[in-house]
Motif scaffolding. Structure first.
Motif, short mmCIF file in Angstrom:
data_model
loop_
_atom_site.label_atom_id
_atom_site.label_comp_id
_atom_site.label_asym_id
_atom_site.label_seq_id
_atom_site.Cartn_x
_atom_site.Cartn_y
_atom_site.Cartn_z
N VAL A 131 2.08 7.64 -5.79
CA VAL A 131 0.68 7.43 -6.17
C VAL A 131 -0.08 7.01 -4.92
O VAL A 131 0.34 6.11 -4.21
CB VAL A 131 0.53 6.40 -7.32
CG1 VAL A 131 1.14 5.06 -6.97
CG2 VAL A 131 -0.93 6.25 -7.73
N ARG A 132 -1.17 7.71 -4.65
CA ARG A 132 -1.96 7.45 -3.45
C ARG A 132 -3.33 6.91 -3.88
O ARG A 132 -3.89 7.33 -4.89
CB ARG A 132 -2.14 8.78 -2.70
CG ARG A 132 -2.95 8.67 -1.43
CD ARG A 132 -3.13 10.03 -0.76
NE ARG A 132 -3.93 10.89 -1.61
CZ ARG A 132 -3.62 12.16 -1.91
NH1 ARG A 132 -2.53 12.72 -1.44
NH2 ARG A 132 -4.40 12.87 -2.70
N ARG A 133 -3.86 6.01 -3.08
CA ARG A 133 -5.21 5.49 -3.32
C ARG A 133 -6.20 6.39 -2.58
O ARG A 133 -6.13 6.53 -1.37
CB ARG A 133 -5.35 4.08 -2.77
CG ARG A 133 -4.46 3.08 -3.44
CD ARG A 133 -4.39 1.82 -2.59
NE ARG A 133 -3.46 0.90 -3.15
CZ ARG A 133 -3.78 -0.29 -3.63
NH1 ARG A 133 -5.01 -0.70 -3.56
NH2 ARG A 133 -2.87 -1.06 -4.15
N ASP A 134 -7.11 6.97 -3.31
CA ASP A 134 -8.16 7.79 -2.70
C ASP A 134 -9.48 7.05 -2.83
O ASP A 134 -9.74 6.37 -3.82
CB ASP A 134 -8.27 9.15 -3.40
CG ASP A 134 -7.09 10.05 -3.12
OD1 ASP A 134 -6.39 9.83 -2.09
OD2 ASP A 134 -6.84 10.98 -3.91
N HIS B 45 0.82 -1.22 0.00
CA HIS B 45 0.00 0.00 0.00
C HIS B 45 0.85 1.26 0.00
O HIS B 45 0.32 2.37 0.06
CB HIS B 45 -0.93 0.01 1.22
CG HIS B 45 -1.96 -1.08 1.18
ND1 HIS B 45 -3.04 -1.06 0.33
CD2 HIS B 45 -2.06 -2.25 1.85
CE1 HIS B 45 -3.76 -2.15 0.49
NE2 HIS B 45 -3.18 -2.90 1.42
N SER B 46 2.16 1.13 -0.04
CA SER B 46 3.06 2.27 0.00
C SER B 46 2.92 3.12 -1.27
O SER B 46 2.63 2.60 -2.35
CB SER B 46 4.50 1.77 0.14
OG SER B 46 5.39 2.85 0.19
N GLU B 47 3.15 4.42 -1.15
CA GLU B 47 2.91 5.35 -2.26
C GLU B 47 4.07 5.49 -3.24
O GLU B 47 3.87 5.88 -4.38
CB GLU B 47 2.59 6.75 -1.70
CG GLU B 47 1.29 6.83 -0.97
CD GLU B 47 0.93 8.25 -0.55
OE1 GLU B 47 1.63 9.21 -0.94
OE2 GLU B 47 -0.05 8.41 0.17
N LYS B 48 5.28 5.21 -2.84
CA LYS B 48 6.46 5.54 -3.65
C LYS B 48 6.50 4.79 -4.98
O LYS B 48 6.37 3.58 -5.02
CB LYS B 48 7.73 5.26 -2.87
CG LYS B 48 9.00 5.62 -3.63
CD LYS B 48 10.23 5.32 -2.85
CE LYS B 48 10.40 3.84 -2.79
NZ LYS B 48 11.47 3.37 -1.98
#
Length: 197
Positions: free
Chosen positions: A153-156, A132-135
């Motif tokens: 990238v982030r999950r919204d 789940h990390s954004e990098k």
């Protein structure tokens, strides 16, 4: 490969090579086999190409446009590695059309603020992070080792809107505090799989 066999293999490699090959390197090569053949080939070829180009730049005249093109190729490959085989086919086209041009613009704007001798030291660091990390990747100065840009990238999941992937980056100018938006891609109402799965 079951966990017991994997641990045994790590210990055996560590003992036999006296630390010349680390278990992490071995694990990276095992994980690379889980990628689609095309993705693994692209990643290996691009890494070798980028490394060879950097060596060539030091020995010949620097071509800024060619260098930035190679940096972008590596950025695209790192992104596809991050997406994995389950997310990539769903968002690949939108990523190419919407996000990739914005990544290129961010790289060009940042590179334009550096003298030529510093631009040729820019490199892409680290493998994308899984789970789940954004990098996705970082851009750093190869001489100093300091990060210049960090692409994430982030999950919204806004209420009743489903899941979105928000692409953004951070810069060293503000100590990586501000989000600089690159765009968002809709996933689905269902929870997306983990990165690199």
């Amino acid at each position: 490969m079951n966990k017991w066999l994997r641990k045994s293999l790590f210990i055996m490699v560590s003992i036999l090579t006296f630390g010349l090959v680390t278990p992490t390197q071995l694990m990276n090569s095992v994980n690379a086999e889980n990628l689609q053949d095309r993705d693994a080939f692209e990643a290996t070829a691009a890494e070798n190409s980028f490394t060879q180009k950097n060596r060539f730049i030091e020995e010949s005249e620097f071509n800024r446009d060619q260098f930035m093109e190679e940096l972008m190729n590596q950025a695209e490959i790192q992104s596809y590695q991050k997406f994995g085989t389950r997310i990539k086919p769903v968002i690949e086209n939108e990523f190419r059309e919407i996000i990739l041009p914005n990544i290129e613009k961010a790289l060009d704007e940042t590179a334009s603020q550096f003298p030529e001798e510093d631009v040729k030291n820019l490199t892409i660091t680290e493998q994308p992070s899984a789970g789940h990390s954004e990098k996705i990747f970082n851009i750093k100065n190869g001489d100093t080792g300091k990060d210049i840009l960090r692409f994430h990238v982030r999950r919204d999941n806004p209420p009743k809107e489903g899941y979105w992937f928000n692409f953004h980056y951070h810069t060293y100018y503000d100590n990586f505090q501000s989000h600089h938006d690159l765009g968002s891609i809709y996933w689905d109402k269902n929870t997306p799989p983990k990165w690199m799965s």
